[in-house]
Design a protein around this motif. Structure first.
Motif, mmCIF file in Angstrom:
data_model
loop_
_atom_site.group_PDB
_atom_site.id
_atom_site.type_symbol
_atom_site.label_atom_id
_atom_site.label_comp_id
_atom_site.label_asym_id
_atom_site.label_seq_id
_atom_site.Cartn_x
_atom_site.Cartn_y
_atom_site.Cartn_z
ATOM 1 N N PRO A 152 0.787 -1.223 0.319
ATOM 2 C CA PRO A 152 0.140 -0.011 0.241
ATOM 3 C C PRO A 152 0.886 1.423 0.074
ATOM 4 O O PRO A 152 1.768 1.459 0.912
ATOM 5 N N CYS A 153 0.474 2.004 -0.850
ATOM 6 C CA CYS A 153 1.343 3.411 -1.122
ATOM 7 C C CYS A 153 0.504 4.231 -2.014
ATOM 8 O O CYS A 153 -0.617 4.220 -2.380
ATOM 9 N N LYS A 158 -4.266 5.154 -5.863
ATOM 10 C CA LYS A 158 -4.816 5.497 -7.280
ATOM 11 C C LYS A 158 -5.778 4.510 -7.916
ATOM 12 O O LYS A 158 -6.320 4.731 -8.926
ATOM 13 N N VAL A 159 -5.630 3.202 -7.373
ATOM 14 C CA VAL A 159 -6.389 2.305 -8.079
ATOM 15 C C VAL A 159 -7.340 1.666 -7.288
ATOM 16 O O VAL A 159 -8.338 0.569 -7.353
ATOM 17 N N ILE A 160 -7.444 2.207 -6.066
ATOM 18 C CA ILE A 160 -8.411 1.650 -4.979
ATOM 19 C C ILE A 160 -9.683 2.854 -4.976
ATOM 20 O O ILE A 160 -9.114 3.875 -4.606
ATOM 21 N N SER A 161 -10.903 2.554 -4.961
ATOM 22 C CA SER A 161 -11.801 3.318 -4.598
ATOM 23 C C SER A 161 -12.592 3.141 -3.309
ATOM 24 O O SER A 161 -13.231 1.668 -3.455
ATOM 25 N N TYR A 162 -12.674 3.539 -2.244
ATOM 26 C CA TYR A 162 -12.475 3.122 -0.885
ATOM 27 C C TYR A 162 -14.093 3.775 -0.424
ATOM 28 O O TYR A 162 -13.936 5.196 -0.345
ATOM 29 N N LEU A 163 -15.082 3.129 -0.006
ATOM 30 C CA LEU A 163 -16.273 3.595 0.679
ATOM 31 C C LEU A 163 -16.104 3.112 1.970
ATOM 32 O O LEU A 163 -16.625 2.146 2.440
ATOM 33 N N PRO A 164 -15.717 4.153 3.109
ATOM 34 C CA PRO A 164 -15.865 3.825 4.222
ATOM 35 C C PRO A 164 -17.167 3.475 4.895
ATOM 36 O O PRO A 164 -18.263 4.045 4.377
ATOM 37 N N ASP A 184 -11.016 16.868 -8.966
ATOM 38 C CA ASP A 184 -9.798 17.415 -9.046
ATOM 39 C C ASP A 184 -8.648 16.608 -8.432
ATOM 40 O O ASP A 184 -7.481 16.407 -8.597
ATOM 41 N N PHE A 185 -9.201 15.829 -7.419
ATOM 42 C CA PHE A 185 -8.096 14.812 -6.779
ATOM 43 C C PHE A 185 -7.821 13.495 -7.274
ATOM 44 O O PHE A 185 -6.639 13.010 -7.197
ATOM 45 N N TYR A 186 -8.982 12.983 -8.072
ATOM 46 C CA TYR A 186 -8.618 11.763 -8.830
ATOM 47 C C TYR A 186 -8.591 11.691 -10.394
ATOM 48 O O TYR A 186 -9.646 12.308 -10.864
ATOM 49 N N GLU A 187 -7.869 11.364 -10.998
ATOM 50 C CA GLU A 187 -7.749 11.536 -12.343
ATOM 51 C C GLU A 187 -8.591 10.947 -13.013
ATOM 52 O O GLU A 187 -9.091 10.779 -14.299
ATOM 53 N N VAL A 225 -17.674 7.348 -5.196
ATOM 54 C CA VAL A 225 -17.023 6.243 -5.018
ATOM 55 C C VAL A 225 -17.016 5.677 -6.404
ATOM 56 O O VAL A 225 -16.047 5.233 -7.010
ATOM 57 N N MET A 226 -18.191 5.133 -6.668
ATOM 58 C CA MET A 226 -18.305 4.505 -8.011
ATOM 59 C C MET A 226 -18.357 5.264 -9.222
ATOM 60 O O MET A 226 -18.230 4.648 -10.281
ATOM 61 N N SER A 227 -18.126 6.462 -9.076
ATOM 62 C CA SER A 227 -17.813 7.480 -10.392
ATOM 63 C C SER A 227 -16.249 7.210 -10.563
ATOM 64 O O SER A 227 -15.878 8.127 -11.680
ATOM 65 N N ARG A 228 -15.600 6.695 -10.048
ATOM 66 C CA ARG A 228 -13.842 6.516 -10.438
ATOM 67 C C ARG A 228 -13.949 5.267 -11.351
ATOM 68 O O ARG A 228 -14.679 4.358 -11.209
ATOM 69 N N HIS A 229 -12.888 5.438 -12.106
ATOM 70 C CA HIS A 229 -12.465 4.082 -12.909
ATOM 71 C C HIS A 229 -11.274 3.407 -12.279
ATOM 72 O O HIS A 229 -10.387 3.549 -12.728
ATOM 73 N N ALA A 230 -11.696 2.711 -11.142
ATOM 74 C CA ALA A 230 -10.559 1.811 -10.387
ATOM 75 C C ALA A 230 -10.447 0.488 -10.524
ATOM 76 O O ALA A 230 -11.323 -0.015 -11.311
#
Length: 316
Positions: A152-153, A158-164, A184-187, A225-230
């Motif tokens: 984890p780094c 960048k490849v994990i989309s996390y919903l706590p 702005d935060f997630y490409e 969270v689900m709007s990311r392409h992770a």
């Protein structure tokens, strides 16, 4: 945290062993079928996982029996390297002040791509601790987590989309501002997809989060969270605070708005509501891995739904 007499104790185990702790007598281990269908995590192969019956690329065991590879596959126009999406190696977590009790106990697991997996177990079984270690929010006591072959780094985040389980959104911001913040935060964030889902649920994008109900806030957070392409979506209780009328839409949102080459790891207690979208299930108890198999295997071998089988396994 569960403090009953079944807690695995490090002092009672040989840390050099590659086997899992003894299973509780309640669960019935599922055996591998002749057709190569799913099977649970067993002592003979701690890195195995349920075999898919589709034409999707599978992990294959090398002759040494200790490593797995995956055929290259294509999604999103890019080739995926032949490494597991998520791998846990002898993973443990002991919190200070808890003596020899481990919240996660010597866990070995490989999670492939292209699956929707339910992470199931009673309160205090270690699910949230496991999820936090995968996300790099907790440091393992022993063992390690590998995402695309990396610890984890910043690169794995960048490849994990996390919903706590608990919301982390800024109550002073408008919904539209949170969408802009994520963009702005997630490409890999899709503004168009986010506004489309917000509109479908009738959420006012100009409303401030502090004016929204708890359930609506959770909907907003899930949409973000689900709007990311992770590569990996980790959802901790995504429908716990959502009214039943919106659950079907949210579940459809989950299965229709993620990259088909990605995997969803979904932790929930509402098993009957989500089992129809699951490919596989992971059962945990007292920090240990009890079972990792396909939903179809439970239905065909046990003749029961996942919800019914879960209630039998964890009956008090």
């Amino acid at each position: 945290m569960n403090n009953n007499n079944e807690n695995p104790m490090a002092a009672q185990q040989d840390n050099s062993a590659s086997v899992y702790p003894q299973q509780n007598s309640n669960p019935v281990p599922l055996t591998q079928q002749e057709g190569g269908s799913a099977y649970p995590q067993q002592t003979v192969s701690p890195s195995s996982y349920p075999q898919q019956e589709s034409s999707a690329p599978l992990y294959t065991q090398k002759e040494s029996g200790s490593a797995y590879t995956q055929q290259d596959q294509m999604y999103g126009g890019e080739s995926v390297s032949a490494i597991p999406l998520l791998q846990l190696n002898d993973l443990c977590k002991r919190y200070p002040g808890m003596g020899s009790y481990m919240s996660v106990f010597h866990m070995n697991l490989i999670i492939p791509r292209g699956r929707i997996i339910g992470l199931l177990g009673p309160n205090g079984c270690g699910k949230s601790t496991l999820i936090k270690m995968i996300n790099g929010l907790l440091t393992p006591t022993c063992g390690n987590v590998l995402i695309n072959g990396l610890n984890p780094c910043a690169a794995t985040k960048k490849v994990i989309s996390y919903l706590p389980e608990r919301t982390y959104l800024d109550n002073s911001m408008k919904v539209s501002q949170m969408v802009g913040y994520f963009a702005d935060f997630y490409e890999d964030f899709s503004t168009e997809k986010a506004f489309q889902m917000l509109g479908a649920l009738g959420i006012n994008t100009e409303a401030r989060l502090k004016t929204l109900s708890k359930g609506t806030k959770e909907k907003v957070q899930l949409i973000l969270v689900m709007s990311r392409h992770a590569d990996l979506y980790i959802l901790d209780e995504p429908i716990a605070g959502v009214d039943p009328a919106a659950r079907d839409y949210i579940l459809r949102t989950i299965i229709t708005n993620y990259n088909p080459g990605s995997t969803i790891l979904l932790s929930t207690h509402l098993i009957s509501d989500i089992e129809n979208i699951l490919d596989d299930v992971i059962f945990m108890k007292n920090g240990s891995l009890m079972l990792y198999t396909s939903v179809d295997a439970i239905r065909s071998q046990m003749g029961k739904s996942v919800d019914t089988y879960f209630r039998e396994v964890y009956a008090c």
